[in-house]
Write a protein that holds these residues in place. Structure first.
Motif, PDB file in Angstrom:
ATOM      1  N   GLY A   1      26.360 -24.684  -8.542  1.00 11.57           N
ATOM      2  CA  GLY A   1      26.158 -24.507  -9.974  1.00 11.57           C
ATOM      3  C   GLY A   1      27.117 -23.471 -10.512  1.00 11.57           C
ATOM      4  O   GLY A   1      28.022 -23.002  -9.821  1.00 11.57           O
TER       5      GLY A   1
ATOM      6  N   SER B   1      24.486 -18.490 -14.398  1.00 14.67           N
ATOM      7  CA  SER B   1      23.101 -18.740 -14.799  1.00 14.67           C
ATOM      8  C   SER B   1      22.683 -17.808 -15.923  1.00 14.67           C
ATOM      9  O   SER B   1      22.874 -16.589 -15.831  1.00 14.67           O
TER      10      SER B   1
ATOM     11  N   ASP C   1      28.850 -28.587  -7.237  1.00 13.57           N
ATOM     12  CA  ASP C   1      27.957 -28.873  -8.357  1.00 13.57           C
ATOM     13  C   ASP C   1      26.528 -29.000  -7.849  1.00 13.57           C
ATOM     14  O   ASP C   1      26.273 -29.627  -6.822  1.00 13.57           O
TER      15      ASP C   1
ATOM     16  N   GLN D   1      18.460 -22.168 -12.661  1.00 14.61           N
ATOM     17  CA  GLN D   1      18.109 -22.062 -14.073  1.00 14.61           C
ATOM     18  C   GLN D   1      19.323 -22.223 -14.991  1.00 14.61           C
ATOM     19  O   GLN D   1      20.373 -21.635 -14.711  1.00 14.61           O
TER      20      GLN D   1
ATOM     21  N   GLU E   1      18.954 -25.759 -15.688  1.00 14.54           N
ATOM     22  CA  GLU E   1      18.949 -27.225 -15.547  1.00 14.54           C
ATOM     23  C   GLU E   1      17.896 -27.713 -14.556  1.00 14.54           C
ATOM     24  O   GLU E   1      17.066 -28.580 -14.875  1.00 14.54           O
ATOM     25  N   LEU E   2      17.920 -27.180 -13.317  1.00 10.96           N
ATOM     26  CA  LEU E   2      16.977 -27.659 -12.306  1.00 10.96           C
ATOM     27  C   LEU E   2      15.560 -27.185 -12.610  1.00 10.96           C
ATOM     28  O   LEU E   2      14.593 -27.929 -12.406  1.00 10.96           O
TER      29      LEU E   2
ATOM     30  N   ASP F   1      14.269 -26.643 -15.484  1.00 10.38           N
ATOM     31  CA  ASP F   1      13.747 -27.332 -16.672  1.00 10.38           C
ATOM     32  C   ASP F   1      13.454 -28.807 -16.409  1.00 10.38           C
ATOM     33  O   ASP F   1      12.398 -29.313 -16.807  1.00 10.38           O
ATOM     34  N   ALA F   2      14.401 -29.489 -15.752  1.00 11.25           N
ATOM     35  CA  ALA F   2      14.345 -30.951 -15.717  1.00 11.25           C
ATOM     36  C   ALA F   2      14.201 -31.548 -14.319  1.00 11.25           C
ATOM     37  O   ALA F   2      14.131 -32.772 -14.194  1.00 11.25           O
TER      38      ALA F   2
END
Length: 534
Positions: A230, A233, A258, A327, A329-330, A332-333
């Motif tokens: 990632g 953050s 990624d 945090q 992306e992961l 949250d979703a």
């Protein structure tokens, strides 16, 4: 090589006698002595052989365990022929005393050069030979006068940190020889340390041991690769790093991956492997607080899949340590990555004993690097957390994290079951982490600890270092912060305002024991400022 063979033989002997020793423990130890569990008392079943040292250090107080620091040793002489011959037996006698004093500790293997150095050619050849043998650092030893250019030539051709040691020898100018040689190294910009005294003095030996452990971290760090899964953050500058600066200062490369790789690979983990791991958690963990929303079996399975996916990335790309963004992306979703970060840093997981792999939360690269330095220096699991609060009433600092602290510190036991029965899995805080998943919650067990953190000011690295003590508090005190998160309650000899004004990051990192002096040595070796508090 001799020291390595002795270590292997010793460990094999431990396995052979382990069952007998366990029977003795059952008889002589009270039932409450669970920190020395049967089948784990020597660390063989729970740790790989390299990680035997953690159990030895934390259950016996013997620093360094069984993994030896390897130090090269070169003795330098007055090169004039008559003086060389006169001093040869003296040099060899004092060299022998130094070797015996160091190896008597059981923590060091010393590899002495084949010759007492007389010429620049010998200085170059001998130090290069020690480097090929894989020493962690090199001692330049003086029992009398030596021409300073000899040590300078050796140091310029060494790939290892250098410590100058002058044996206490008033009859001959050993101290003068060391100071003159050290001054020459200063002239050409070569970092080094200096020690003078009797090898029989425990403080002299301790000083050299500290050098050795710091040198081991410096040497092992060079050539390693950190994986960044990632990007930055939550807008935190303190988590970013300059790849060229890392390579220049620490010899570490940075590989970007990624974090979609976690999502993609998690789908490929076999269901039976995931179910087996889920059953392991249900059996071993003290309590799982299912809520039917944030923490369900499917959410925990997804965290398990993420853990195995991250391990696959690490193995495939040959990463030595990592930082994972998570945090937002992961978290949250998809699902939070707390389980991965806790158990990567542990010396065990659902599949048995393993070497801890440093993993920093929130893509904190300087945090990951600090943790890797602590791991290489001490060979212990390392904690990652934030300074959350100071409670003036109880005089305790509260260090906490959103759920990714290594579970080893729940009991500091060589027995994973002792640690995990003190661990609970709670639903993650929903308004922070709508993706859900488990937070790995516990209260850190009491004991001495060392805190450290790399930081930068105007682009220049420095490290804050201090010692403290984890203390036990009533369980209800966890509710004063975030009760679903792991927490450590710490006593420090540092005023809160001093600590708050000094810190260069909200994240700090901790290992058991007192390693402040070793960290100061490390900073000196790599040329950064060490700020010791307390």
């Amino acid at each position: 090589m001799r020291g390595k063979l002795l270590e292997e033989d010793f460990l094999q002997g431990l396995v052979f006698f382990e069952e007998i020793f366990c029977e003795i423990l059952r008889i002589v130890l009270p039932a409450s002595s669970s920190n020395l569990p049967c089948r784990n008392v020597f660390g063989i079943d729970i740790f790989t052989k390299r990680w035997y040292s953690t159990c030895v250090t934390l259950t016996t107080g013997i620093e360094g365990g069984m993994t030896l620091v390897t130090l090269g040793l070169l003795t330098f002489s007055d090169p004039r022929p008559t003086a060389y011959q006169e001093m040869l037996p003296v040099n060899l006698e004092f060299q022998s005393r130094l070797v015996e004093a160091l190896e008597r500790t059981g923590q060091v293997q010393v590899i002495a050069g084949e010759k007492v150095i007389q010429t620049p050619q010998e200085a170059k050849t001998e130090v290069e030979q020690l480097d090929r043998m894989g020493v962690d650092g090199v001692i330049f030893h003086f029992a009398g006068w030596s021409f300073p250019h000899l040590a300078t030539v050796a140091a310029k051709n060494s790939q290892s940190p250098v410590l100058l040691v002058a044996s206490f020898n008033p009859r001959y100018p050993s101290l003068i020889g060391m100071i003159a040689s050290g001054a020459s190294l200063d002239q050409v910009g070569i970092r080094h340390g200096r020690v003078w005294g009797d090898p029989g003095d425990p403080e002299i030996v301790a000083r050299i041991l500290r050098f050795g452990r710091a040198a081991r971290a410096v040497r092992r760090l060079r050539g390693q690769t950190c994986g960044l899964l990632g990007g930055r953050s939550m807008g935190m500058y303190v988590g970013t790093a300059d790849t060229a600066q890392w390579q220049s200062l620490f010899g570490v490369d940075l590989e970007h991956v990624d974090q979609f790789e976690i999502v993609r690979r998690s789908q490929e983990i076999p269901e039976d492997q995931v179910q087996k791991a889920l059953d392991w958690f249900k059996e071993k963990v003290g309590h799982i607080h299912w809520d039917g929303k944030s923490l369900t079996e499917e959410k925990l399975k997804l965290q398990i899949r993420s853990y195995y996916a991250t391990k696959d990335v690490i193995k495939e790309k040959g990463l030595d340590f990592v930082a994972v963004k998570c945090q937002p992306e992961l978290s949250d979703a998809f699902v939070t990555q707390c389980l991965s970060q806790a158990f990567l840093n542990d010396p065990y997981d659902m599949d048995g004993p393993k070497e801890p792999t440093v993993c920093a939360c929130e893509a904190d690269l300087d945090g990951a690097l600090t943790m890797q330095i602590l791991k290489l220096m001490t060979e212990q699991p390392v904690l990652f957390y934030d300074l959350r609060h100071y409670d003036a009433k109880d005089d305790v600092y509260v260090f906490s994290n959103c759920g990714s602290m290594a579970t080893f510190y729940a009991a500091r036991s060589c027995n994973l079951e002792e640690n995990l029965k003190r661990v609970s899995l709670y639903p993650q805080t929903p308004f922070y982490y709508p993706g859900g998943g488990a937070a790995v919650q516990y209260m850190a067990a009491p004991g001495e600890a060392t805190f450290a953190r790399l930081a930068r000011k105007s682009g220049k690295y420095w490290m804050v270092i201090f010692a403290g003590e984890f203390v036990e508090q009533p369980v209800g005190k966890l509710k004063e912060a975030s009760p679903e998160w792991p927490q450590a309650f710490v006593r420090l000899r540092i005023p809160p305002q001093t600590l708050i004004e000094t810190l260069g990051s909200n994240h700090l990192h901790t290992v058991a024991g007192n390693h402040v002096d070793c960290l100061v040595e490390f900073c000196s070796m790599v040329g950064i400022e060490a700020r010791v508090l307390g």
